[in-house]
Scaffold this motif. Structure first.
Motif, PDB file in Angstrom:
ATOM      1  N   SER A  40      -7.777   3.957  -1.733  1.00  0.00           N
ATOM      2  CA  SER A  40      -7.307   4.066  -0.361  1.00  0.00           C
ATOM      3  C   SER A  40      -6.322   2.937  -0.065  1.00  0.00           C
ATOM      4  CB  SER A  40      -8.488   3.974   0.609  1.00  0.00           C
ATOM      5  OG  SER A  40      -9.087   2.679   0.527  1.00  0.00           O
ATOM      6  N   PHE A  41      -5.634   3.037   1.076  1.00  0.00           N
ATOM      7  CA  PHE A  41      -4.729   1.969   1.486  1.00  0.00           C
ATOM      8  C   PHE A  41      -5.486   0.650   1.598  1.00  0.00           C
ATOM      9  CE2 PHE A  41      -1.772   5.283   2.514  1.00  0.00           C
ATOM     10  CZ  PHE A  41      -0.523   4.678   2.552  1.00  0.00           C
ATOM     11  N   ALA A  42      -6.685   0.690   2.189  1.00  0.00           N
ATOM     12  CA  ALA A  42      -7.465  -0.538   2.376  1.00  0.00           C
ATOM     13  C   ALA A  42      -7.854  -1.153   1.041  1.00  0.00           C
ATOM     14  CB  ALA A  42      -8.713  -0.236   3.202  1.00  0.00           C
ATOM     15  N   ALA A  43      -8.292  -0.328   0.088  1.00  0.00           N
ATOM     16  CA  ALA A  43      -8.683  -0.848  -1.224  1.00  0.00           C
ATOM     17  C   ALA A  43      -7.498  -1.464  -1.947  1.00  0.00           C
ATOM     18  CB  ALA A  43      -9.298   0.272  -2.062  1.00  0.00           C
ATOM     19  N   ILE A  44      -6.329  -0.842  -1.813  1.00  0.00           N
ATOM     20  CA  ILE A  44      -5.116  -1.381  -2.457  1.00  0.00           C
ATOM     21  C   ILE A  44      -4.759  -2.731  -1.860  1.00  0.00           C
ATOM     22  CG2 ILE A  44      -2.628  -1.044  -2.723  1.00  0.00           C
ATOM     23  CD1 ILE A  44      -3.200   1.986  -2.868  1.00  0.00           C
ATOM     24  N   GLU A  45      -4.733  -2.814  -0.530  1.00  0.00           N
ATOM     25  CA  GLU A  45      -4.342  -4.065   0.132  1.00  0.00           C
ATOM     26  C   GLU A  45      -5.339  -5.184  -0.158  1.00  0.00           C
ATOM     27  OE1 GLU A  45      -1.599  -4.639   1.430  1.00  0.00           O
ATOM     28  OE2 GLU A  45      -0.739  -2.724   2.039  1.00  0.00           O
ATOM     29  N   LYS A  46      -6.633  -4.872  -0.167  1.00  0.00           N
ATOM     30  CA  LYS A  46      -7.642  -5.898  -0.439  1.00  0.00           C
ATOM     31  C   LYS A  46      -7.537  -6.419  -1.864  1.00  0.00           C
ATOM     32  CE  LYS A  46     -11.163  -4.372   2.892  1.00  0.00           C
ATOM     33  NZ  LYS A  46     -12.507  -3.767   3.063  1.00  0.00           N
ATOM     34  N   THR A  47      -7.330  -5.515  -2.807  1.00  0.00           N
ATOM     35  CA  THR A  47      -7.244  -5.928  -4.207  1.00  0.00           C
ATOM     36  C   THR A  47      -6.008  -6.775  -4.453  1.00  0.00           C
ATOM     37  OG1 THR A  47      -8.367  -3.881  -4.865  1.00  0.00           O
ATOM     38  CG2 THR A  47      -7.264  -5.119  -6.589  1.00  0.00           C
TER      39      THR A  47
ATOM     40  N   GLY B  24       0.819  -1.203   0.000  1.00  0.00           N
ATOM     41  CA  GLY B  24       0.000   0.000   0.000  1.00  0.00           C
ATOM     42  C   GLY B  24       0.854   1.254   0.000  1.00  0.00           C
ATOM     43  N   PHE B  25       1.922   1.254   0.809  1.00  0.00           N
ATOM     44  CA  PHE B  25       2.826   2.407   0.873  1.00  0.00           C
ATOM     45  C   PHE B  25       3.544   2.604  -0.467  1.00  0.00           C
ATOM     46  CE2 PHE B  25       2.355   1.216   5.337  1.00  0.00           C
ATOM     47  CZ  PHE B  25       2.221   2.439   5.957  1.00  0.00           C
ATOM     48  N   PHE B  26       3.985   1.501  -1.070  1.00  0.00           N
ATOM     49  CA  PHE B  26       4.750   1.610  -2.319  1.00  0.00           C
ATOM     50  C   PHE B  26       3.863   2.040  -3.484  1.00  0.00           C
ATOM     51  CE2 PHE B  26       7.961  -0.546   0.082  1.00  0.00           C
ATOM     52  CZ  PHE B  26       9.154  -0.135  -0.494  1.00  0.00           C
ATOM     53  N   VAL B  27       2.637   1.528  -3.536  1.00  0.00           N
ATOM     54  CA  VAL B  27       1.732   1.949  -4.607  1.00  0.00           C
ATOM     55  C   VAL B  27       1.405   3.429  -4.474  1.00  0.00           C
ATOM     56  CG1 VAL B  27      -0.600   1.686  -5.543  1.00  0.00           C
ATOM     57  CG2 VAL B  27       0.740  -0.340  -4.978  1.00  0.00           C
TER      58      VAL B  27
ATOM     59  N   VAL C 287       0.622 -10.605 -14.240  1.00  0.00           N
ATOM     60  CA  VAL C 287       0.593  -9.209 -13.800  1.00  0.00           C
ATOM     61  C   VAL C 287      -0.833  -8.647 -13.857  1.00  0.00           C
ATOM     62  CG1 VAL C 287       2.965  -8.462 -14.145  1.00  0.00           C
ATOM     63  CG2 VAL C 287       1.496  -8.680 -16.123  1.00  0.00           C
ATOM     64  N   PRO C 288      -1.674  -8.987 -12.877  1.00  0.00           N
ATOM     65  CA  PRO C 288      -2.997  -8.370 -12.809  1.00  0.00           C
ATOM     66  C   PRO C 288      -2.866  -6.872 -12.546  1.00  0.00           C
ATOM     67  CG  PRO C 288      -2.540  -9.617 -10.808  1.00  0.00           C
ATOM     68  CD  PRO C 288      -1.450  -9.943 -11.781  1.00  0.00           C
ATOM     69  N   VAL C 289      -3.885  -6.119 -12.948  1.00  0.00           N
ATOM     70  CA  VAL C 289      -3.795  -4.661 -12.957  1.00  0.00           C
ATOM     71  C   VAL C 289      -4.664  -4.037 -11.866  1.00  0.00           C
ATOM     72  CG1 VAL C 289      -4.126  -2.566 -14.327  1.00  0.00           C
ATOM     73  CG2 VAL C 289      -3.310  -4.673 -15.420  1.00  0.00           C
ATOM     74  N   LEU C 290      -4.043  -3.177 -11.071  1.00  0.00           N
ATOM     75  CA  LEU C 290      -4.718  -2.379 -10.050  1.00  0.00           C
ATOM     76  C   LEU C 290      -5.119  -1.059 -10.712  1.00  0.00           C
ATOM     77  CD1 LEU C 290      -5.273  -2.406  -6.909  1.00  0.00           C
ATOM     78  CD2 LEU C 290      -3.119  -1.187  -6.678  1.00  0.00           C
ATOM     79  N   ARG C 291      -6.381  -0.938 -11.088  1.00  0.00           N
ATOM     80  CA  ARG C 291      -6.824   0.180 -11.915  1.00  0.00           C
ATOM     81  C   ARG C 291      -7.122   1.434 -11.085  1.00  0.00           C
ATOM     82  NH1 ARG C 291      -7.086  -2.447 -16.551  1.00  0.00           N
ATOM     83  NH2 ARG C 291      -7.689  -4.647 -16.485  1.00  0.00           N
ATOM     84  N   ASP C 292      -6.780   2.596 -11.673  1.00  0.00           N
ATOM     85  CA  ASP C 292      -6.985   3.890 -11.013  1.00  0.00           C
ATOM     86  C   ASP C 292      -6.406   3.876  -9.602  1.00  0.00           C
ATOM     87  OD1 ASP C 292      -8.346   5.279 -13.121  1.00  0.00           O
ATOM     88  OD2 ASP C 292     -10.137   4.093 -12.684  1.00  0.00           O
ATOM     89  N   ALA C 293      -5.177   3.401  -9.508  1.00  0.00           N
ATOM     90  CA  ALA C 293      -4.527   3.274  -8.205  1.00  0.00           C
ATOM     91  C   ALA C 293      -4.394   4.623  -7.507  1.00  0.00           C
ATOM     92  CB  ALA C 293      -3.150   2.637  -8.377  1.00  0.00           C
ATOM     93  N   GLN C 294      -4.281   5.689  -8.281  1.00  0.00           N
ATOM     94  CA  GLN C 294      -4.109   7.023  -7.694  1.00  0.00           C
ATOM     95  C   GLN C 294      -5.327   7.436  -6.872  1.00  0.00           C
ATOM     96  OE1 GLN C 294      -4.953   6.553 -10.833  1.00  0.00           O
ATOM     97  NE2 GLN C 294      -6.761   7.848 -11.121  1.00  0.00           N
ATOM     98  N   ALA C 295      -6.483   6.816  -7.108  1.00  0.00           N
ATOM     99  CA  ALA C 295      -7.706   7.186  -6.400  1.00  0.00           C
ATOM    100  C   ALA C 295      -8.075   6.195  -5.298  1.00  0.00           C
ATOM    101  CB  ALA C 295      -8.868   7.296  -7.393  1.00  0.00           C
TER     102      ALA C 295
END
Length: 418
Positions: A304-311, A249-252, A294-302
C-alpha cells in the motif's frame, strides 16, 4: 583465560572486510554481545559483538587492515577490568608510541573522562556517530544525547559541531599587537584512503559501463495531479497511518504498473537466458555517510501507499545511522534514484547490475507548457530511464516512460490498474 573475537559471517559472497574502527580500547569493560569493532564490507558497516563479558584485551589487527571471515581480531580477558599496566602494554603492541608521541593514559588519568561519560562507563557509539565525532574532533562525553537511553545520535554531534564553529567565529577581543596576515595563495592537498564501500561502488559502476549496452531515454511529467492529491490528503494520511504522504509512493506504484506492462524492464540477463519476474523488488537509492546504498523494497507491487512510505522512511533513517544490514540490500529487480532531492534537473543514471534498468527522478520546476492551445506554467519533472539495450529495445523503454507519465498525470489509473 582469554576468549577470541573473530570476524563473523558477513553474508553471501562476502569473504573479507576492512576493520573500520575499534569501539573499545584495551582495558575497557565489555558486556556480552556489546559491539567492540566496526567492519566495513562492500555494502554496509557491520558491528562485531563480544562473545563474552570481560575486559578488552589484545587487539590483533589495526584500523584499516583487511580481515577475512573467521579471522582472529581481538581477545576478551576474564574479569571486570584489566590493570592499567597490562592495558597500556596491550595498546602498545598494536599502536606503539613512537618518539614524541603521547602514551596511553593510565587508569587514574582516565578516570575523570569515565565519570563524564556517565555511571555506565565509556560511551558506546554507533559507527556513523563515531565517524562524525572523529571528523569534527569533538569529545563525545561533553555532548548531551537525545537518543534512546541518552545515546548520542548523529544530529546531536552535528549540532555540537555547529555550535562550536559559531563560538569560534565570534569576534575576539582586539589584540594589542596586529596579527600577522595569513599567507595567500597557499595550495594544499589531502590524501584519504577510499572506503571499501566507495571502492565497491566505483568497481560496480565501471563494470556496468563495460558490460551493459547503456542507453538513456527521457520524458517529462506534469506533476499537477500528484501535488494536488498529496495536498488534499496528506493530513488525513498522516493522521491515519502515522507517516507523511510523499512523492515516492506515487512513483513506486506507477513504476510497478509500468513494469507489469513492459516486463523486460524488470528482467535481467543471466548467461544466455533472460529471467522474467512476476514480482517487483525496487531498489531505492539512498544517500549514506560513506556513499550511495540501495536497500530493497520487496514485493512493491503488493504494498500500500502507507507501507511504501513507512519502509522508505525507515531506509533513510537507518542509512543515516549506518544500521542498514546486508539483507536489506540483497536482490532488487529495478532501481529508482531521486536526484531531485539534491536539486538535480536532469541526469543519466547508471544501472545497478544485474538489473537492466534504473529510473531517475529529478526536481520539480515550474515551466511553460502548452495546454489546450494555451501557454501555462505547470510543475514539471524530467524522468530518465537508463537501460541495457541488449535486453530492452528503445520502443519498450519509451513505452515504459509513457506509462509512468500517464499514471502520474492521472493518479486514478493507479487505483483501477489502468
Amino acid at each position: 583465560m582469554a576468549t577470541d573475537v573473530v570476524v563473523p559471517t558477513l553474508g553471501e559472497s562476502i569473504t573479507e572486510a576492512t576493520l573500520g574502527q575499534w569501539l573499545k580500547k584495551p582495558g575497557d569493560p565489555v558486556q556480552a554481545d556489546e559491539p567492540v569493532a566496526s567492519l566495513e564490507t562492500d555494502k554496509v558497516a557491520v558491528e562485531v559483538p563480544s562473545p563474552v563479558a570481560g575486559t578488552m584485551g589484545e587487539q590483533v589487527v589495526a584500523e584499516g587492515d583487511t580481515v577475512e571471515v573467521g579471522a582472529l581480531i581481538a581477545r576478551i580477558e576474564e574479569g571486570a577490568g584489566a590493570p592499567a599496566k597490562a592495558a597500556a602494554e596491550t595498546a602498545g603492541a598494536v599502536n606503539p608510541a613512537g618518539p614524541g608521541e603521547t602514551p596511553m593514559p593510565k587508569e587514574d588519568e582516565a578516570a575523570p573522562h569515565a565519570e563524564e561519560a556517565g555511571e555506565a562507563g565509556p560511551l558506546t557509539l554507533s559507527p556513523a556517530v563515531r565517524r562524525v565525532v572523529l571528523e569534527h574532533g569533538l569529545d563525545p562525553s561533553k555532548i548531551k544525547g537525545t537518543g534512546k537511553d541518552g545515546r548520542l545520535t548523529k544530529d546531536d554531534v552535528l549540532a555540537a559541531a555547529k555550535a562550536e564553529k559559531a563560538e569560534a567565529a565570534a569576534p575576539a577581543p582586539a589584540p594589542q599587537q596586529q596579527a600577522r596576515p595569513a599567507a595567500t595563495g597557499e595550495r594544499r592537498e589531502e590524501r584519504v584512503r577510499m572506503t571499501r564501500l566507495r571502492q565497491t561502488i566505483a568497481k560496480r559502476l565501471k563494470e556496468a559501463q563495460d558490460t551493459a549496452a547503456l542507453l538513456t531515454t527521457f520524458n517529462d511529467v506534469d506533476m499537477t495531479a500528484v501535488m494536488e492529491a498529496r495536498s488534499r490528503y496528506k493530513d488525513l494520511f498522516e493522521k491515519k497511518h502515522g507517516i507523511r504522504l510523499g512523492f515516492m509512493g506515487f512513483f513506486v506504484k506507477a513504476a510497478c504498473l509500468a513494469l507489469k506492462d513492459i516486463p523486460s524492464v524488470n528482467a535481467s540477463i543471466e548467461g544466455d537466458e533472460i529471467v522474467y519476474r512476476d514480482y517487483v523488488d525496487v531498489s531505492i537509492a539512498v544517500s549514506a555517510p560513506n556513499g550511495l546504498v540501495v536497500p530493497v523494497l520487496r514485493d512493491a507491487q503488493a504494498l500500500s501507499f502507507a507501507a511504501i512510505e513507512k519502509t522508505i522512511a525507515d531506509f533513510g533513517k537507518r542509512a543515516k545511522d549506518g544500521t542498514l544490514t546486508l539483507e536489506d540490500m540483497k536482490g532488487g529487480t529495478f532501481t529508482i534514484s531521486n536526484g531531485g532531492v539534491f536539486g538535480s534537473l536532469l541526469s543519466t543514471p547508471i544501472i545497478n547490475p544485474p538489473q537492466s534498468a534504473v529510473l531517475g527522478m529529478h526536481r520539480i520546476e515550474e515551466r511553460p507548457v502548452v495546454v489546450d492551445g494555451q501557454i501555462v506554467a505547470r510543475p514539471m519533472m524530467y524522468l530518465a530511464l537508463s537501460y541495457d539495450h541488449r535486453l530492452i529495445d528503445g520502443r519498450e523503454a519509451v513505452t515504459f516512460l509513457v506509462r509512468m507519465k500517464e499514471a502520474l498525470e492521472d493518479p486514478t489509473r493507479l487505483l483501477i490498474d489502468l
